[in-house]
Enzyme design. Sequence first.
Site, mmCIF file in Angstrom:
data_model
loop_
_atom_site.group_PDB
_atom_site.id
_atom_site.type_symbol
_atom_site.label_atom_id
_atom_site.label_comp_id
_atom_site.label_asym_id
_atom_site.label_seq_id
_atom_site.Cartn_x
_atom_site.Cartn_y
_atom_site.Cartn_z
ATOM 1 N N TYR A 129 0.858 -1.496 0.342
ATOM 2 C CA TYR A 129 -0.033 -0.084 0.031
ATOM 3 C C TYR A 129 0.966 1.162 -0.511
ATOM 4 O O TYR A 129 -0.001 2.233 0.197
ATOM 5 C CB TYR A 129 -1.477 -0.125 1.085
ATOM 6 C CG TYR A 129 -2.224 -0.817 0.940
ATOM 7 C CD1 TYR A 129 -3.002 -0.887 0.141
ATOM 8 C CD2 TYR A 129 -2.458 -2.163 1.269
ATOM 9 C CE1 TYR A 129 -4.114 -1.366 -0.616
ATOM 10 C CE2 TYR A 129 -2.822 -3.043 1.315
ATOM 11 C CZ TYR A 129 -4.344 -2.788 0.298
ATOM 12 O OH TYR A 129 -5.229 -3.271 0.067
ATOM 13 N N PHE A 404 -10.251 -3.478 11.118
ATOM 14 C CA PHE A 404 -11.847 -3.715 10.039
ATOM 15 C C PHE A 404 -10.757 -4.141 8.486
ATOM 16 O O PHE A 404 -9.862 -4.265 7.860
ATOM 17 C CB PHE A 404 -11.690 -2.793 9.709
ATOM 18 C CG PHE A 404 -10.806 -0.890 9.439
ATOM 19 C CD1 PHE A 404 -10.309 -0.429 10.812
ATOM 20 C CD2 PHE A 404 -10.804 -0.359 8.441
ATOM 21 C CE1 PHE A 404 -8.801 0.571 10.062
ATOM 22 C CE2 PHE A 404 -9.791 0.357 7.470
ATOM 23 C CZ PHE A 404 -9.112 0.878 9.028
HETATM 24 C C1 LIG Z 1 -7.047 -2.998 2.601
HETATM 25 C C2 LIG Z 1 -7.357 -4.178 2.840
HETATM 26 O O1 LIG Z 1 -8.665 -5.806 2.500
HETATM 27 S S1 LIG Z 1 -6.027 -5.864 2.960
HETATM 28 C C3 LIG Z 1 -5.908 -6.888 2.114
HETATM 29 C C4 LIG Z 1 -5.821 -7.405 0.687
HETATM 30 N N1 LIG Z 1 -5.296 -8.748 -0.318
HETATM 31 C C5 LIG Z 1 -5.160 -9.157 0.004
HETATM 32 O O2 LIG Z 1 -4.223 -9.828 0.997
HETATM 33 C C6 LIG Z 1 -5.774 -11.091 -0.805
HETATM 34 C C7 LIG Z 1 -5.493 -11.657 -1.156
HETATM 35 N N2 LIG Z 1 -4.569 -10.903 -2.353
HETATM 36 C C8 LIG Z 1 -4.600 -10.470 -3.787
HETATM 37 O O3 LIG Z 1 -5.964 -10.821 -3.062
HETATM 38 C C9 LIG Z 1 -3.886 -9.581 -4.390
HETATM 39 O O4 LIG Z 1 -2.750 -10.217 -4.454
HETATM 40 C C10 LIG Z 1 -4.052 -7.920 -4.168
HETATM 41 C C11 LIG Z 1 -5.805 -7.360 -4.241
HETATM 42 C C12 LIG Z 1 -3.171 -7.693 -3.216
HETATM 43 C C13 LIG Z 1 -3.950 -7.230 -5.506
HETATM 44 O O5 LIG Z 1 -3.950 -7.976 -6.934
HETATM 45 P P1 LIG Z 1 -3.750 -7.267 -7.773
HETATM 46 O O6 LIG Z 1 -4.586 -7.048 -8.837
HETATM 47 O O7 LIG Z 1 -2.862 -8.462 -8.213
HETATM 48 O O8 LIG Z 1 -2.671 -6.102 -7.924
HETATM 49 P P2 LIG Z 1 -2.425 -4.890 -9.052
HETATM 50 O O9 LIG Z 1 -2.288 -6.542 -10.544
HETATM 51 O O10 LIG Z 1 -3.369 -4.143 -9.593
HETATM 52 O O11 LIG Z 1 -1.303 -4.690 -8.398
HETATM 53 C C14 LIG Z 1 -0.781 -2.471 -7.918
HETATM 54 C C15 LIG Z 1 0.504 -2.607 -7.856
HETATM 55 O O12 LIG Z 1 0.288 -3.481 -6.247
HETATM 56 C C16 LIG Z 1 2.080 -4.606 -6.635
HETATM 57 N N3 LIG Z 1 1.604 -5.726 -5.732
HETATM 58 C C17 LIG Z 1 -0.069 -6.372 -6.091
HETATM 59 N N4 LIG Z 1 0.168 -7.245 -4.763
HETATM 60 C C18 LIG Z 1 1.800 -6.982 -4.329
HETATM 61 C C19 LIG Z 1 1.809 -7.998 -2.847
HETATM 62 N N5 LIG Z 1 1.441 -8.477 -2.713
HETATM 63 N N6 LIG Z 1 3.398 -7.539 -3.124
HETATM 64 C C20 LIG Z 1 3.516 -6.510 -3.121
HETATM 65 N N7 LIG Z 1 3.382 -5.459 -4.137
HETATM 66 C C21 LIG Z 1 1.994 -6.427 -4.634
HETATM 67 C C22 LIG Z 1 2.200 -4.780 -7.878
HETATM 68 O O13 LIG Z 1 3.447 -5.386 -7.819
HETATM 69 C C23 LIG Z 1 1.305 -3.541 -8.823
HETATM 70 O O14 LIG Z 1 2.585 -2.576 -8.357
HETATM 71 P P3 LIG Z 1 3.289 -1.189 -9.394
HETATM 72 O O15 LIG Z 1 1.208 -0.958 -10.167
HETATM 73 O O16 LIG Z 1 3.122 -0.163 -8.623
HETATM 74 O O17 LIG Z 1 3.989 -1.900 -10.954
#
Ligand SMILES: CC(=O)SCCNC(=O)CCNC(=O)[C@H](O)C(C)(C)COP(=O)(O)OP(=O)(O)OC[C@H]1O[C@@H](n2cnc3c(N)ncnc32)[C@H](O)[C@@H]1OP(=O)(O)O
Length: 404
Positions: A129, A404
Site C-alpha cells: 500500500y 477492520f
Molecule cells: C485493505 C485490505 O483489504 S488488505 C487485503 C489485501 N488482499 C489480500 O491480501 C488478499 C490476497 N491478495 C489479493 O487479493 C491480491 O494479490 C491483491 C489485492 C493484494 C493485489 O491485487 P492485484 O490485482 O494482483 O494487484 P495489481 O496487479 O493491481 O498491482 C498493483 C501494484 O501493487 C503491486 N502488488 C500487488 N500485490 C502485491 C503484493 N502482494 N506484494 C507486493 N506488491 C504487490 C503490484 O506489483 C503493482 O505494482 P505497480 O503497479 O507499482 O507495478
Amino acid sequence: MSTAAGTLELRRATDDDWDDIIAADARAFAFIHPLDDEAQQDLRRKVRDEDVVVVRDGADLVGVAMFYRMTMTVPGGTRVDIPGLSWVSVAATHRRRGILRMMLTEIFEQWERENFTFAALTASEGTIYERFGFGPACFEERVSVELGRSTFREPAPDDSRVRFADDEQIRTAVPELHDRWSATRSGALARSDVWWQMIFADREMLRDGRSALHYLLHADGYASYRIAHRGDDAVAEVSEIFTVSDVAHTDLWRVLLGLDLIPRVTATIPTDDALPVKLTDLRAVKVEHVADAMWLRILDVPAALAARVYDRDTSFVLEVHDNHRDAGGRFAVDIADGRATVTATTEPPTITTDISVLSSIYLGGYRAVEFARANRLWVADQPTLTAFDQAFSTERRPFSGTFF
Ligand SMILES: CC(=O)SCCNC(=O)CCNC(=O)[C@H](O)C(C)(C)COP(=O)(O)OP(=O)(O)OC[C@H]1O[C@@H](n2cnc3c(N)ncnc32)[C@H](O)[C@@H]1OP(=O)(O)O
C-alpha cells in the site's frame, strides 16, 4: 472496460453480487469457511453498496474492494470522518494485471469527490500500500502474560472496583466507555451502533471454539475476554481493554491477572502500555509480536495539518511528493499556539518527504527523526528537524483499537 487484464467490467455492487463477493473474499483470505448468513448480514449492515467496487470478467467476479465510513481522533482530540478500506481482493486467476490499481483509482476518485482528508486501512502485507500513498501509522503489541510472575508494585485496594457485567449493563456502559476512551487517543476509531450490535451479537463463527465474551466493568473502563483451551492449559484471551484513567487500567489488569486456574493471559495493547512497568517482573509480559495495526493516507495536506494540534511552535516549508494522486505540493506551515496555518508557496523547501511518510508521522506513531535517519525525510538543517520532530511528537502513541 478494456484493460491490460482483458475485457473487464468495473462497477458498484448490487444485491446480486454479494454471494460472489463472500465466496471470492473467503478464497482470497484463505478462510476455512466463508462468512455464514449472520456474519454476512453484519458486514452488509456496516457498508453501503455504493461504497463497494466489484470487477467482473464476464460472469466471474474477479475483484472486490470496499470501505467503511468511520471516525478517527487526531492529536488534540478532533474527530474526523474517514473511509476505512477493507475486504480488498483479486482472484488468484487474475492477479498482477492491474485490477487492484483499477479499483483503488475508482475509490480514490470517490474519496476526493467527497473531500475526505484521510483514508485508512489495515494491511494484509507490508509491501502493497505504500505505492498508493499509505504509511503505517498505528502499531500494537500482542502480549502474553504469565500469571505466576506478575505481582503489581502497588498494593491491591480493598475493593477491586471492577464487576462482571450482565447483558443490559454491557449494552449501556461499554459503548459509552469506549467513546470516552476514543476521544482521548490519537488514531482511535469510534464505533457506530451497527459495529456495537455486531460485537455484542458475539457470533458463534467468531468464537472459533472459544467461550463467549466475558465483560469486566469499571467506572473508567472495561475489558472483555474469552477462555480458550490450548493443549492442557486454559488461556484468557483479552478481546479488548479500554480505559480512560491509570487507576482503571491497573484495576482491570489486576482482575485479569488474578483469574484463578488460568496460567496465561493474552492481549493486544498499545506499544506504550504501562502494564510491564506496573509489575515487579517486567519479563512476565512477553511481547509475541508488534504489528502495524492501521495505515493512514493523507488525501488533503493543508486540511490534515490544520486538523491536529502540535507540541511545539515552529515554521517550515514542506514539500510533499505524491506519486499516486495529486495531494502533494509545497506548503508554508506556520505553527503558533499549537495550531498550523498552511498556505501554498513557491519558497524553497526546508523539509521534503513522501506523502506516505508524512502519513506515518502524522498521528505520532513514528518520529520524523527515524525517517530522517533512513533518508526518507530530507531537512535543510538539524534545528529544523528537531523542531519538526518535536512538533509532531505525541505524549501517547496512537492506537486505533478496532480491526477492520
Ligand atoms: C485493505 C485490505 O483489504 S488488505 C487485503 C489485501 N488482499 C489480500 O491480501 C488478499 C490476497 N491478495 C489479493 O487479493 C491480491 O494479490 C491483491 C489485492 C493484494 C493485489 O491485487 P492485484 O490485482 O494482483 O494487484 P495489481 O496487479 O493491481 O498491482 C498493483 C501494484 O501493487 C503491486 N502488488 C500487488 N500485490 C502485491 C503484493 N502482494 N506484494 C507486493 N506488491 C504487490 C503490484 O506489483 C503493482 O505494482 P505497480 O503497479 O507499482 O507495478
